[in-house]
Design a protein around this motif. Structure first.
Motif, PDB file in Angstrom:
ATOM      1  N   ASP A  51     164.678   0.685   6.632  1.00 24.89           N
ATOM      2  CA  ASP A  51     164.316   1.854   7.423  1.00 24.89           C
ATOM      3  C   ASP A  51     163.681   2.910   6.514  1.00 24.89           C
ATOM      4  OD1 ASP A  51     164.174   3.980   9.134  1.00 24.89           O
ATOM      5  OD2 ASP A  51     166.153   3.638  10.004  1.00 24.89           O
ATOM      6  N   ARG A  80     162.829   5.765   7.155  1.00 29.90           N
ATOM      7  CA  ARG A  80     163.258   7.136   7.427  1.00 29.90           C
ATOM      8  C   ARG A  80     164.237   7.632   6.361  1.00 29.90           C
ATOM      9  NH1 ARG A  80     165.556   7.162  13.208  1.00 29.90           N
ATOM     10  NH2 ARG A  80     166.539   5.332  12.330  1.00 29.90           N
ATOM     11  N   PHE A  81     164.975   6.671   5.725  1.00 27.20           N
ATOM     12  CA  PHE A  81     165.855   7.090   4.632  1.00 27.20           C
ATOM     13  C   PHE A  81     165.048   7.689   3.492  1.00 27.20           C
ATOM     14  CE2 PHE A  81     168.780   3.950   6.590  1.00 27.20           C
ATOM     15  CZ  PHE A  81     169.842   4.803   6.794  1.00 27.20           C
ATOM     16  N   VAL A 140     167.502   5.502  -3.573  1.00 29.00           N
ATOM     17  CA  VAL A 140     167.631   5.182  -2.145  1.00 29.00           C
ATOM     18  C   VAL A 140     167.054   3.794  -1.827  1.00 29.00           C
ATOM     19  CG1 VAL A 140     166.972   5.873   0.190  1.00 29.00           C
ATOM     20  CG2 VAL A 140     167.594   7.605  -1.491  1.00 29.00           C
ATOM     21  N   ASP A 196     162.220   9.295   3.929  1.00 29.12           N
ATOM     22  CA  ASP A 196     161.849  10.637   4.383  1.00 29.12           C
ATOM     23  C   ASP A 196     162.993  11.616   4.118  1.00 29.12           C
ATOM     24  OD1 ASP A 196     159.446   9.707   5.253  1.00 29.12           O
ATOM     25  OD2 ASP A 196     159.985   9.606   7.372  1.00 29.12           O
ATOM     26  N   VAL A 197     164.216  11.171   4.448  1.00 31.16           N
ATOM     27  CA  VAL A 197     165.371  12.035   4.228  1.00 31.16           C
ATOM     28  C   VAL A 197     165.457  12.412   2.748  1.00 31.16           C
ATOM     29  CG1 VAL A 197     167.873  12.214   4.305  1.00 31.16           C
ATOM     30  CG2 VAL A 197     166.666  11.049   6.143  1.00 31.16           C
ATOM     31  N   ALA A 198     165.304  11.425   1.874  1.00 33.28           N
ATOM     32  CA  ALA A 198     165.389  11.682   0.439  1.00 33.28           C
ATOM     33  C   ALA A 198     164.332  12.698   0.022  1.00 33.28           C
ATOM     34  CB  ALA A 198     165.229  10.380  -0.342  1.00 33.28           C
ATOM     35  N   ALA A 199     163.120  12.566   0.595  1.00 32.96           N
ATOM     36  CA  ALA A 199     162.054  13.506   0.242  1.00 32.96           C
ATOM     37  C   ALA A 199     162.425  14.920   0.664  1.00 32.96           C
ATOM     38  CB  ALA A 199     160.739  13.081   0.891  1.00 32.96           C
ATOM     39  N   THR A 200     163.003  15.060   1.865  1.00 29.95           N
ATOM     40  CA  THR A 200     163.381  16.407   2.311  1.00 29.95           C
ATOM     41  C   THR A 200     164.540  16.951   1.496  1.00 29.95           C
ATOM     42  OG1 THR A 200     164.998  15.705   3.971  1.00 29.95           O
ATOM     43  CG2 THR A 200     162.713  15.878   4.696  1.00 29.95           C
ATOM     44  N   LEU A 201     165.206  16.088   0.739  1.00 25.46           N
ATOM     45  CA  LEU A 201     166.308  16.556  -0.119  1.00 25.46           C
ATOM     46  C   LEU A 201     165.835  16.709  -1.562  1.00 25.46           C
ATOM     47  CD1 LEU A 201     169.154  14.410   1.419  1.00 25.46           C
ATOM     48  CD2 LEU A 201     168.982  16.891   1.485  1.00 25.46           C
ATOM     49  N   GLY A 202     164.532  16.762  -1.747  1.00 23.88           N
ATOM     50  CA  GLY A 202     164.009  17.095  -3.069  1.00 23.88           C
ATOM     51  C   GLY A 202     163.752  15.907  -3.984  1.00 23.88           C
ATOM     52  N   ALA A 203     163.829  14.696  -3.460  1.00 24.14           N
ATOM     53  CA  ALA A 203     163.613  13.533  -4.320  1.00 24.14           C
ATOM     54  C   ALA A 203     162.138  13.121  -4.301  1.00 24.14           C
ATOM     55  CB  ALA A 203     164.483  12.369  -3.849  1.00 24.14           C
ATOM     56  N   GLY A 204     161.533  13.043  -5.465  1.00 27.22           N
ATOM     57  CA  GLY A 204     160.161  12.537  -5.589  1.00 27.22           C
ATOM     58  C   GLY A 204     160.155  11.037  -5.332  1.00 27.22           C
TER      59      GLY A 204
END
Lengths: 282, 348
Positions: free
Chosen positions: A175, A177-178, A196, A180-188
């Motif tokens: 998925d 979307r995980f 992830v 995407d979640v990581a990106a919104t939490l500051g992960a490059g």
């Protein structure tokens, strides 16, 4: 759209089970023959095994040597495949590189290529007179063919596509979307991959690695062409089996038995994916 | 803290274009049907999708502008998705502290913050649990804690309650309201449920077919819907027409008597509970009487919601008893009446 009431659903499932019980003869007969065709040779191997002398045969110096070399080379080839193949699978599955379809086709060529041809190709590139090989020889005095390194390279060439295909499939099924979640939490992207993506597809990577390792262990054609058949440095189990069959068939049977045991162990490792409980969880 | 957004982006055949500002501590709801482009807008805000044109800025820091794009991981934001999307390979505490870790916060501080946030969302002691062990409501609470733990400037909530069952949704909605009250940044809530919008938002922007069709406070949107979609959402029948004194001549034919004098293009809105149904034409009393045909009936608690076709399309709520006494069946011919004073009328 309304779901059918549970009763009718159960009734339908029951009906399917009843028809499933009777396999039509035109399907049943070839199916049984097919199973026999696949299983009988293995049974034959077990029947003809000289059980009384198995221990003795296994203890012969050449056997241990070949087995150790096989395990070592297959493991090194798998590690090399992981190092190169996982990033390659990511590029195939996630990036928007142009010519991605062509790239995937190229990567999978070794899957369908006769391994002997692979061996010849490797020889033409990495051989002492090869495109890269001649340069390696002149600049560093390194020769690859007919060394243990050559075995690892030949096995990697043949086995890595199995890993790439398996990991790419896992990446496509995962998925996104995980991510995407990581990106919104500051992960490059690199952090996201490490923390992830990779953990999420770990089972797929594991299965791919096992498959790759099994393929490398059984490699024959590319190895004998590119690395030769020197006991101790390039003679792996399959080569030893082939050679033994000429002179001492009993030894060949015992060596085959060892490879069969290793294959079954591999299958056991993969059973969650391929047998019965397959595909339910990644 | 203010989020300013002017966004234009093409998604397949849908052209999405919208402009809105969200102040600090303010909650803006993007309300609209599925496929209207709400999620596209929020993905642009998150930096997961680059707009074709426009500008997104937060407190003067420009996130998107022509030739300029700050990627998602460099934006000060937190996002909660419809499915909690907790990383399945990490414990709840590690999920909550994920954003702190990527921002280089030390282990000790991370653990302390994660524990604090877990307590705030009512998940004390579940830090070591795996996401699979949590209920839907708990998972969504953890996802909220994960988004807020980094103290973002902007909080994006993409259908945060839609995946929850009705009872859990009530509790989580109430809690979410409390957390949004404490949150100093700008919040954008995407939802197709008017109840979420009304309960959580300070302002509602209605998005249909990629554009904003109405904006206002929840109360305004609720009382004076400007499109059929919103009217149906808030349970009103919306009739467009032209005001002629105390009557509204409807665009679709028919006349509605109203209590106020109006002129020019207007909407007349009728609440389903103010529509009464009769089998024979009622006499007397100065009110609206229209012949209609019952096209659909759905039980709705103790009432039955009746859809009426005719010159004036309406929705009527009648009690289940009345529905039975009238012997109504789909296709039945009835008379619908509405008192003039119960028709809301406002300019288009």
């Amino acid at each position: 759209m309304t779901a059918p009431p549970p009763d009718s659903r159960r009734a339908r499932a029951g009906g399917r089970r009843r028809t499933g019980a009777g396999v039509p003869a035109p399907l049943l007969v070839p199916a049984v023959l097919g199973v026999a065709f696949l299983v009988l040779p293995l049974l034959g191997l077990l029947v003809r095994t000289p059980w009384s002398s198995v221990g003795e045969q296994l203890a012969a110096p050449g056997v241990g040597q070949a087995l150790r070399l096989s395990l070592l080379c297959a493991t090194l080839a798998t590690l090399l495949s992981l190092f190169l193949g996982v990033p390659l699978a990511w590029v195939l599955a996630r990036s928007s590189v142009r010519w991605r379809g062509v790239l995937r086709a190229l990567v999978t060529v070794p899957l369908v290529l006769p391994p002997v041809v692979g061996g010849v190709a490797l020889f033409l590139v990495l051989g002492r007179k090869g495109l890269i090989g001649s340069w390696l020889d002149e600049a560093f005095g390194i020769t690859i063919p007919f060394t243990t390194t050559a075995v690892v390279i030949a096995e990697t060439f043949v086995a890595m596509p199995f890993l790439v295909i398996s990991v790419e499939g896992a990446l496509r099924a995962a998925d996104t979307r995980f991510e995407d979640v990581a990106a919104t939490l500051g992960a490059g992207r690199w952090t996201t991959f490490r923390r992830v993506t990779l953990p999420l597809v770990a089972p797929g990577v594991g299965a791919g690695a096992v498959l790759c390792w099994a393929r490398a262990l059984g490699e024959f054609g590319a190895t004998i062409t590119f690395a030769g058949n020197y006991p101790g440095t390039t003679q792996t189990m399959p080569l030893a089996v082939y050679l033994a069959l000429q002179n001492e068939p009993e030894a060949a049977i015992v060596l085959s038995l060892v490879l069969l045991a290793v294959s079954l162990a591999t299958l056991l490792l993969l059973r969650d994916r391929w047998l019965g409980r397959s595909g339910t969880t990644l | 803290m203010t989020l300013q957004a002017r966004i234009q982006v093409q998604r397949g055949t849908l052209a999405v274009s919208a402009a809105f500002d969200v102040g600090g501590g303010e909650v803006l709801a993007l309300l609209g049907p599925n496929g209207a482009g709400k999620s596209t807008l929020v993905r642009v805000l998150a930096g997961l999708l680059r707009p074709d044109e426009g500008r997104v800025a937060v407190d003067g820091a420009v996130w998107d502008a022509p030739g300029w794009h700050v990627p998602a991981h460099e934006r000060s934001l937190g996002m909660v998705f419809q499915d909690a999307l907790l990383f399945p390979h990490l414990s709840i505490a590690d999920n909550v502290s994920f954003g702190l870790r990527t921002r280089g916060v030390g282990r000790q501080a991370r653990h302390a913050t994660a524990a604090e946030w877990l307590a705030r969302v009512g998940l004390e002691g579940l830090g070591h649990a795996r996401p699979a062990e949590l209920s839907g409501g708990q998972a969504q609470r953890a996802a909220l804690a994960r988004a807020l733990a980094v103290e973002p400037a902007v909080l994006l909530l993409d259908e945060p309650l839609s995946a929850l069952d009705a009872r859990t949704r009530l509790t989580v909605r109430a809690e979410l309201r409390r957390h949004l009250g404490d949150f100093p940044g700008s919040t954008v809530l995407v939802t197709h449920d008017p109840v979420d919008a009304m309960a959580l938002a300070d302002r509602v922007v209605v998005v249909e077919d990629g554009r904003i069709v109405q904006a206002g406070t929840p109360d305004e949107v609720n009382r004076r819907p400007r499109t059929d979609y919103v009217a149906r959402l808030v349970g009103l029948s919306l009739l467009a027409g032209t005001g002629e004194g105390r009557a509204v001549r409807l665009d679709g034919g028919g006349v509605v008597a109203v209590a106020e004098e109006t002129s020019g293009p207007v909407f007349a809105a009728v609440r389903p509970e103010s529509v009464a149904l009769y089998l024979a034409r009622p006499e007397g009393s100065p009110r609206n009487v229209w012949p209609a045909r019952l096209t659909g009936a759905t039980p709705h608690g103790a009432t039955v919601r009746c859809e009426l076709a005719g010159e004036v399309p309406l929705v009527a709520d009648v009690t289940a008893t009345a529905f039975a006494e009238l012997g109504l069946v789909p296709g039945a011919e009835v008379w619908a009446t509405v008192k003039a004073a119960e028709v809301a009328v406002y300019a288009r």
